[in-house]
Design a protein around this motif. Sequence first.
Motif, PDB file in Angstrom:
ATOM      1  N   TYR A 117       0.738  -1.260  -0.197  1.00 26.33           N
ATOM      2  CA  TYR A 117      -0.351   0.432   0.027  1.00 26.33           C
ATOM      3  C   TYR A 117       0.579   0.876   0.214  1.00 26.33           C
ATOM      4  O   TYR A 117       1.505   1.176   1.050  1.00 26.33           O
ATOM      5  CB  TYR A 117      -1.493   0.182   1.430  1.00 26.33           C
ATOM      6  CG  TYR A 117      -1.906   1.481   1.834  1.00 26.33           C
ATOM      7  CD1 TYR A 117      -2.746   1.495   0.097  1.00 26.33           C
ATOM      8  CD2 TYR A 117      -2.141   1.154   2.594  1.00 26.33           C
ATOM      9  CE1 TYR A 117      -3.111   2.555   0.485  1.00 26.33           C
ATOM     10  CE2 TYR A 117      -3.282   3.087   2.677  1.00 26.33           C
ATOM     11  CZ  TYR A 117      -3.733   3.523   1.991  1.00 26.33           C
ATOM     12  OH  TYR A 117      -4.339   4.427   2.071  1.00 26.33           O
TER      13      TYR A 117
ATOM     14  N   ASP B  10      -0.199  -7.904  -5.409  1.00 26.28           N
ATOM     15  CA  ASP B  10      -1.421  -6.976  -5.052  1.00 26.28           C
ATOM     16  C   ASP B  10      -1.083  -4.959  -4.917  1.00 26.28           C
ATOM     17  O   ASP B  10      -0.138  -5.110  -3.865  1.00 26.28           O
ATOM     18  CB  ASP B  10      -2.460  -6.723  -4.714  1.00 26.28           C
ATOM     19  CG  ASP B  10      -3.409  -8.267  -4.584  1.00 26.28           C
ATOM     20  OD1 ASP B  10      -3.510  -8.321  -6.346  1.00 26.28           O
ATOM     21  OD2 ASP B  10      -4.034  -8.643  -4.482  1.00 26.28           O
TER      22      ASP B  10
ATOM     23  N   TYR C 120      -1.651  -0.898  -3.921  1.00 28.04           N
ATOM     24  CA  TYR C 120      -2.846  -0.650  -4.296  1.00 28.04           C
ATOM     25  C   TYR C 120      -1.905   0.605  -3.764  1.00 28.04           C
ATOM     26  O   TYR C 120      -1.067   1.462  -3.099  1.00 28.04           O
ATOM     27  CB  TYR C 120      -3.494  -1.050  -2.813  1.00 28.04           C
ATOM     28  CG  TYR C 120      -3.854  -2.330  -2.712  1.00 28.04           C
ATOM     29  CD1 TYR C 120      -5.093  -2.006  -2.765  1.00 28.04           C
ATOM     30  CD2 TYR C 120      -3.132  -3.191  -1.983  1.00 28.04           C
ATOM     31  CE1 TYR C 120      -5.240  -3.869  -3.144  1.00 28.04           C
ATOM     32  CE2 TYR C 120      -4.015  -4.444  -1.966  1.00 28.04           C
ATOM     33  CZ  TYR C 120      -4.914  -4.585  -2.539  1.00 28.04           C
ATOM     34  OH  TYR C 120      -5.490  -6.094  -2.672  1.00 28.04           O
TER      35      TYR C 120
ATOM     36  N   TYR D  54      -7.708   8.147  -1.704  1.00 26.40           N
ATOM     37  CA  TYR D  54      -8.648   7.954  -0.415  1.00 26.40           C
ATOM     38  C   TYR D  54     -10.366   8.435  -0.904  1.00 26.40           C
ATOM     39  O   TYR D  54     -10.780   7.952   0.040  1.00 26.40           O
ATOM     40  CB  TYR D  54      -8.197   8.094   1.310  1.00 26.40           C
ATOM     41  CG  TYR D  54      -7.116   9.079   1.099  1.00 26.40           C
ATOM     42  CD1 TYR D  54      -8.490   9.982   1.530  1.00 26.40           C
ATOM     43  CD2 TYR D  54      -6.057   9.356   1.158  1.00 26.40           C
ATOM     44  CE1 TYR D  54      -8.364  11.394   1.705  1.00 26.40           C
ATOM     45  CE2 TYR D  54      -5.696  10.509   1.520  1.00 26.40           C
ATOM     46  CZ  TYR D  54      -6.352  12.012   1.679  1.00 26.40           C
ATOM     47  OH  TYR D  54      -6.308  12.861   2.298  1.00 26.40           O
TER      48      TYR D  54
ATOM     49  N   SER E 272     -11.170  -1.295   3.204  1.00 24.67           N
ATOM     50  CA  SER E 272     -11.254  -1.748   1.138  1.00 24.67           C
ATOM     51  C   SER E 272     -10.001  -2.731   0.857  1.00 24.67           C
ATOM     52  O   SER E 272     -10.435  -3.768   0.852  1.00 24.67           O
ATOM     53  CB  SER E 272     -11.452  -1.001   0.157  1.00 24.67           C
ATOM     54  OG  SER E 272     -10.098  -0.182  -0.038  1.00 24.67           O
ATOM     55  N   ILE E 273      -9.451  -2.746   1.540  1.00 29.86           N
ATOM     56  CA  ILE E 273      -8.438  -3.134   1.095  1.00 29.86           C
ATOM     57  C   ILE E 273      -8.206  -4.850   1.837  1.00 29.86           C
ATOM     58  O   ILE E 273      -7.898  -5.765   1.370  1.00 29.86           O
ATOM     59  CB  ILE E 273      -6.648  -2.838   1.583  1.00 29.86           C
ATOM     60  CG1 ILE E 273      -6.324  -1.836   0.679  1.00 29.86           C
ATOM     61  CG2 ILE E 273      -5.120  -3.362   1.719  1.00 29.86           C
ATOM     62  CD1 ILE E 273      -4.862  -0.581   0.928  1.00 29.86           C
TER      63      ILE E 273
ATOM     64  N   GLU F  29     -10.461  -6.785   0.259  1.00 29.31           N
ATOM     65  CA  GLU F  29     -10.183  -7.283  -0.478  1.00 29.31           C
ATOM     66  C   GLU F  29      -9.492  -8.755  -0.304  1.00 29.31           C
ATOM     67  O   GLU F  29      -9.220  -9.716  -1.056  1.00 29.31           O
ATOM     68  CB  GLU F  29      -9.293  -6.574  -2.070  1.00 29.31           C
ATOM     69  CG  GLU F  29      -9.351  -7.157  -3.445  1.00 29.31           C
ATOM     70  CD  GLU F  29      -8.519  -6.195  -4.244  1.00 29.31           C
ATOM     71  OE1 GLU F  29      -8.010  -6.612  -5.057  1.00 29.31           O
ATOM     72  OE2 GLU F  29      -9.012  -5.353  -3.931  1.00 29.31           O
TER      73      GLU F  29
ATOM     74  N   LYS G 172     -13.915  -4.963  -3.026  1.00 29.29           N
ATOM     75  CA  LYS G 172     -12.463  -4.894  -3.778  1.00 29.29           C
ATOM     76  C   LYS G 172     -12.250  -3.159  -3.957  1.00 29.29           C
ATOM     77  O   LYS G 172     -12.989  -2.708  -3.272  1.00 29.29           O
ATOM     78  CB  LYS G 172     -13.334  -4.551  -5.163  1.00 29.29           C
ATOM     79  CG  LYS G 172     -12.350  -4.592  -6.857  1.00 29.29           C
ATOM     80  CD  LYS G 172     -11.496  -5.785  -6.819  1.00 29.29           C
ATOM     81  CE  LYS G 172     -10.741  -5.554  -7.840  1.00 29.29           C
ATOM     82  NZ  LYS G 172     -10.158  -6.879  -8.105  1.00 29.29           N
ATOM     83  N   CYS G 173     -10.463  -2.672  -4.042  1.00 31.18           N
ATOM     84  CA  CYS G 173     -10.258  -1.798  -3.814  1.00 31.18           C
ATOM     85  C   CYS G 173     -10.334  -0.768  -4.832  1.00 31.18           C
ATOM     86  O   CYS G 173      -9.841  -1.063  -5.874  1.00 31.18           O
ATOM     87  CB  CYS G 173      -9.277  -1.455  -2.431  1.00 31.18           C
ATOM     88  SG  CYS G 173      -7.908  -0.140  -2.383  1.00 31.18           S
TER      89      CYS G 173
ATOM     90  N   SER H  23      -8.914   2.158  -5.940  1.00 28.14           N
ATOM     91  CA  SER H  23      -7.295   2.134  -6.401  1.00 28.14           C
ATOM     92  C   SER H  23      -6.249   1.806  -5.959  1.00 28.14           C
ATOM     93  O   SER H  23      -5.529   1.190  -4.720  1.00 28.14           O
ATOM     94  CB  SER H  23      -7.080   3.773  -5.014  1.00 28.14           C
ATOM     95  OG  SER H  23      -5.371   4.595  -5.005  1.00 28.14           O
ATOM     96  N   THR H  24      -6.156   1.344  -6.857  1.00 30.70           N
ATOM     97  CA  THR H  24      -4.692   0.397  -7.300  1.00 30.70           C
ATOM     98  C   THR H  24      -3.436   1.101  -8.182  1.00 30.70           C
ATOM     99  O   THR H  24      -3.575   2.356  -8.197  1.00 30.70           O
ATOM    100  CB  THR H  24      -4.900  -0.919  -8.645  1.00 30.70           C
ATOM    101  OG1 THR H  24      -5.667   0.215 -10.071  1.00 30.70           O
ATOM    102  CG2 THR H  24      -7.005  -0.948  -7.712  1.00 30.70           C
TER     103      THR H  24
END
Length: 328
Positions: free
Chosen positions: A96, A121, A123, A127, A296-297, A300, A306-307, A309-310
């Motif tokens: 993140y 993943d 992120y 936000y 959300s992270i 997920e 599901k986040c 912002s990726t």
Amino acid sequence: MEKEILKWGMIGTGNVTERKSAPSFNKIKGSQLVAVGNRTAKKAEDYAERHGIPKWHRDPHDVIHDQSVDIVYIATPPGSHMEYALETIYAGKPVYIEKPMARTWDECCIINEAAEKKGVDVYVAYYRRSLDYFKKVKEIIDSGSLGKVLHINLQQYFPARDEDHQRNHLPWRVIPRDSGGGYFHDMGCHALDILFYMFGGPVEVMGKSTNMGGLYAPVDTISASLLLPDNLLVTGSWSFVTPKSYQKDQVEVVGENGKLQFSIFGFTPILLDLENHKESFPIVQPENIQMPLIQSIVSEINGVGKCPSTGLTAAVTSRVMDTISGLF
């Protein structure tokens, strides 16, 4: 990677972590901040003691390789984002990253390519995508009450900060090797990202930028024109040396049936102005403003959400900023 307790490691102990982000890790069910690291050992130790974090590391790299850490939060200036992100990815752990994702679009691409190869993943801390304030804005737009959206105007004018005048001790945000750019990269990214979330990524981007204040090297005055899907034109202007009395933070979305106004940083009441109807929507922000996105992270990773912002969505914003600033 479903986890009963998702254990976070954090690199960096700056202001953003004190209230905006880090408290969320222990407030969210099934989440815990277990380790913190800083290149200055005293800062890491002090932070861990004040916040009740079990472990602290004098070397940030040790946070990444700590066996008790499942996911790493990079809360340092962008100059070190790529280094720490790549090491985390190679260690097989999700990451993140504070916004902007990296100093440049090229660095974002390197991170994303590594993540894709490792199946890890990424992120990024845009936000606003998870805040109720901007969800309400998107809800109004998606409802069709404005009719066809005709154009969008974005204005962000802020005064220079006191520290901007200290030439021998400038803040990291205006030192390109640390930030990638100036305040446009640090603040303008939020406005661009939320517009892309609401209306879709840009089809064309044009921009001009200059330095009017002469306080530091990066640009401080920017103008841009963006074409979004459905031929929607966005005009944007930013200034970070505007006199305080003329400060402004406003987005205006104009449609066939009326207009919608909201802010990016001020969280002023959302104003809907239709031909026969006017309404205001005041929305209070959470105490820890990153908490909805961090939730959300966690969701997920546990397979129940599901986040928004990726690494892929954040890279779009970085490419646009580089294009507008003349770096791409």
